[in-house]
Write a protein that holds these residues in place. Structure first.
Motif, short mmCIF file in Angstrom:
data_model
loop_
_atom_site.label_atom_id
_atom_site.label_comp_id
_atom_site.label_asym_id
_atom_site.label_seq_id
_atom_site.Cartn_x
_atom_site.Cartn_y
_atom_site.Cartn_z
N CYS A 1 0.81 -1.22 0.00
CA CYS A 1 0.00 0.00 0.00
C CYS A 1 0.84 1.27 0.00
O CYS A 1 0.30 2.38 -0.01
CB CYS A 1 -0.99 -0.02 1.17
SG CYS A 1 -2.34 -1.17 0.88
N GLU B 1 2.36 2.15 -2.53
CA GLU B 1 2.12 2.62 -3.90
C GLU B 1 0.69 3.16 -3.97
O GLU B 1 -0.26 2.47 -3.60
CB GLU B 1 2.28 1.47 -4.90
CG GLU B 1 3.67 0.89 -4.95
CD GLU B 1 4.67 1.86 -5.56
OE1 GLU B 1 4.30 2.63 -6.47
OE2 GLU B 1 5.83 1.85 -5.09
N GLN C 1 -1.58 3.74 -6.29
CA GLN C 1 -2.62 3.00 -7.02
C GLN C 1 -3.03 1.74 -6.26
O GLN C 1 -4.21 1.42 -6.17
CB GLN C 1 -2.15 2.64 -8.42
CG GLN C 1 -3.22 1.93 -9.22
CD GLN C 1 -2.79 1.64 -10.65
OE1 GLN C 1 -1.78 2.13 -11.11
NE2 GLN C 1 -3.58 0.85 -11.35
N ILE C 2 -2.05 1.05 -5.71
CA ILE C 2 -2.35 -0.16 -4.95
C ILE C 2 -3.15 0.18 -3.70
O ILE C 2 -4.12 -0.51 -3.36
CB ILE C 2 -1.06 -0.93 -4.60
CG1 ILE C 2 -0.43 -1.47 -5.88
CG2 ILE C 2 -1.34 -2.06 -3.61
CD1 ILE C 2 0.95 -2.07 -5.69
N GLU D 1 -5.18 2.68 -3.19
CA GLU D 1 -6.55 3.03 -3.58
C GLU D 1 -7.34 1.79 -3.97
O GLU D 1 -8.51 1.64 -3.59
CB GLU D 1 -6.52 4.05 -4.71
CG GLU D 1 -6.01 5.41 -4.24
CD GLU D 1 -5.80 6.41 -5.37
OE1 GLU D 1 -6.35 6.22 -6.47
OE2 GLU D 1 -5.10 7.41 -5.14
N GLU D 2 -6.71 0.88 -4.71
CA GLU D 2 -7.38 -0.36 -5.10
C GLU D 2 -7.65 -1.25 -3.88
O GLU D 2 -8.70 -1.89 -3.79
CB GLU D 2 -6.56 -1.10 -6.13
CG GLU D 2 -6.52 -0.41 -7.49
CD GLU D 2 -5.58 -1.07 -8.48
OE1 GLU D 2 -5.03 -2.16 -8.19
OE2 GLU D 2 -5.38 -0.48 -9.57
N ALA D 3 -6.71 -1.27 -2.95
CA ALA D 3 -6.88 -2.07 -1.73
C ALA D 3 -8.08 -1.56 -0.94
O ALA D 3 -8.91 -2.35 -0.46
CB ALA D 3 -5.62 -2.04 -0.88
N TRP D 4 -8.18 -0.25 -0.79
CA TRP D 4 -9.31 0.32 -0.04
C TRP D 4 -10.63 0.07 -0.78
O TRP D 4 -11.65 -0.19 -0.17
CB TRP D 4 -9.11 1.81 0.21
CG TRP D 4 -10.22 2.39 1.01
CD1 TRP D 4 -11.18 3.25 0.58
CD2 TRP D 4 -10.53 2.11 2.37
NE1 TRP D 4 -12.07 3.52 1.59
CE2 TRP D 4 -11.69 2.83 2.71
CE3 TRP D 4 -9.93 1.30 3.35
CZ2 TRP D 4 -12.26 2.79 3.97
CZ3 TRP D 4 -10.52 1.26 4.61
CH2 TRP D 4 -11.66 2.00 4.91
N ALA D 5 -10.60 0.12 -2.10
CA ALA D 5 -11.81 -0.10 -2.90
C ALA D 5 -12.29 -1.55 -2.82
O ALA D 5 -13.47 -1.82 -3.06
CB ALA D 5 -11.55 0.30 -4.35
N ASP D 6 -11.41 -2.46 -2.46
CA ASP D 6 -11.76 -3.88 -2.36
C ASP D 6 -12.47 -4.13 -1.02
O ASP D 6 -11.91 -4.72 -0.09
CB ASP D 6 -10.49 -4.72 -2.49
CG ASP D 6 -10.77 -6.22 -2.47
OD1 ASP D 6 -11.95 -6.63 -2.56
OD2 ASP D 6 -9.79 -6.99 -2.37
N ARG E 1 -10.10 -4.53 2.34
CA ARG E 1 -10.66 -3.63 3.36
C ARG E 1 -11.26 -4.41 4.51
O ARG E 1 -10.99 -4.11 5.68
CB ARG E 1 -11.71 -2.70 2.75
CG ARG E 1 -12.21 -1.68 3.76
CD ARG E 1 -13.44 -0.92 3.36
NE ARG E 1 -13.35 -0.28 2.07
CZ ARG E 1 -14.24 0.61 1.62
NH1 ARG E 1 -15.26 0.96 2.37
NH2 ARG E 1 -14.12 1.13 0.42
N VAL F 1 -8.63 8.57 -0.81
CA VAL F 1 -9.42 7.67 0.04
C VAL F 1 -9.78 8.27 1.40
O VAL F 1 -10.51 7.65 2.17
CB VAL F 1 -8.70 6.32 0.26
CG1 VAL F 1 -8.45 5.62 -1.05
CG2 VAL F 1 -7.43 6.49 1.03
#
Length: 127
Positions: A12, A14, A16-17, A19-24, A29, A63
């Motif tokens: 995390c 990075e 982009q990663i 943001e994608e991790a939080w969106a998951d 998440r 986020v």
């Protein structure tokens, strides 16, 4: 579990990663918030690793509103920030740093300020 959370913490870093991790919401998440919400003494390191993942995610401006709006995330962070026991320093400091990151978002400021028994109280007690 601890190693997995440390790996997520590193990933995390990075933007982009993170943001994608939080969106998951059902995956990353949910796993991070479940670990950040743990209260038992034997899993203190797991809880700290989860909070560090949230701290890393909070560094991403995109986020911050979503993280503060998530009731489970907010409750886990505020609960950790309110810990005042002698062995709770690392948890508290990490949680206060998360609150610092969240407070830099203009959309969160009023809500955090008016959270008199939560975020605001934790910040005042830690000051």
């Amino acid at each position: 579990r601890e190693a997995a959370l440390v790996s997520l913490w590193n990933l995390c870093g990075e933007a982009q990663i993170a943001e994608e991790a939080w969106a998951d919401a059902a995956g990353v998440r949910a796993a991070v918030l479940a670990a950040a919400s743990l209260r038992a003494e034997p899993v203190r390191r797991v809880r700290l690793c989860a909070l560090r993942v949230l701290q890393e995610i909070t560094a991403m401006p995109a986020v911050r509103t979503s993280l503060w709006s998530d009731e489970t995330a907010r409750a886990a962070v505020v609960a950790a920030a309110q810990l005042m026991g002698s062995g709770d320093r690392s948890l508290r400091e990490c949680a206060v740093k998360i609150l610092f990151g969240l407070a830099t978002n203009p959309a969160n400021k009023a809500a955090m300020w008016h959270d008199e028994l939560g975020a605001r109280a934790a910040l005042v007690a830690s000051a």
